[in-house]
Each structure stands twice: as structure tokens, then as C-alpha cells.
Design a protein around this motif. Sequence first.
Motif, PDB file in Angstrom:
ATOM      1  N   SER A   8      -0.918  -0.201   2.468  1.00 11.77           N
ATOM      2  CA  SER A   8      -1.647   0.560   3.479  1.00 11.77           C
ATOM      3  C   SER A   8      -2.994  -0.053   3.853  1.00 11.77           C
ATOM      4  N   LYS A   9      -3.685  -0.656   2.923  1.00 13.17           N
ATOM      5  CA  LYS A   9      -4.989  -1.253   3.249  1.00 13.17           C
ATOM      6  C   LYS A   9      -4.846  -2.605   3.951  1.00 13.17           C
ATOM      7  N   LYS A  13      -2.627   0.938  10.834  1.00  6.37           N
ATOM      8  CA  LYS A  13      -2.118   2.278  10.536  1.00  6.37           C
ATOM      9  C   LYS A  13      -0.712   2.510  11.105  1.00  6.37           C
ATOM     10  N   GLU A  16       2.030   1.270   8.584  1.00 12.22           N
ATOM     11  CA  GLU A  16       1.990   1.652   7.176  1.00 12.22           C
ATOM     12  C   GLU A  16       3.298   2.242   6.668  1.00 12.22           C
ATOM     13  N   ALA A  32      -4.136  -5.511   9.083  1.00  8.99           N
ATOM     14  CA  ALA A  32      -5.471  -4.935   9.233  1.00  8.99           C
ATOM     15  C   ALA A  32      -6.492  -6.043   9.460  1.00  8.99           C
TER      16      ALA A  32
END
Length: 73
Positions: A8-9, A13, A16, A32
Motif C-alpha cells: 500500500s505504501k 491508492k 492498492e 507511489a
Amino acid sequence: MAVSVNLSKGLDKAFEDKGLDEILAAPPSALAGLTERHDGILAEMGIKTIKDLGSNKYFALAGVLVALQGKTG
């Protein structure tokens, strides 16, 4: 054996909850910190997906060199 990884990081988004195949087929901006502008720059080098980015011999070599830096004295 099942393997679970929390990405997720490391992902935008919108990606994810996607599966691995869908993430690998996504443009680099799904990572990201990268934008559609980066997609254009990377596309000029033939890199259009995250899979292309991860399997590019120059990026792979750079990753290995960075990993080795911590192993040498």
C-alpha cells in the motif's frame, strides 16, 4: 505456501487492491511518487509498464549495485 505482501505504501491508492498481474501491467505512475509525466519520460525509453520497469536491465543493474554497496567494506 501463500505469501502476503503489503504494497500500500508503494502504490498509488487506485492500485492498492489490484492483483499482481494488473499491477505489473499498469503504467509506472501506479507506483507511489511517479506521475503521468514520468510515464512519458519512461515510455521514450521503451518502458510502458511496471513490468517493463522492473525487468529493464539498467534499472536492475542499478538495484544490484545499490544492494552491494551495503555488503562491501
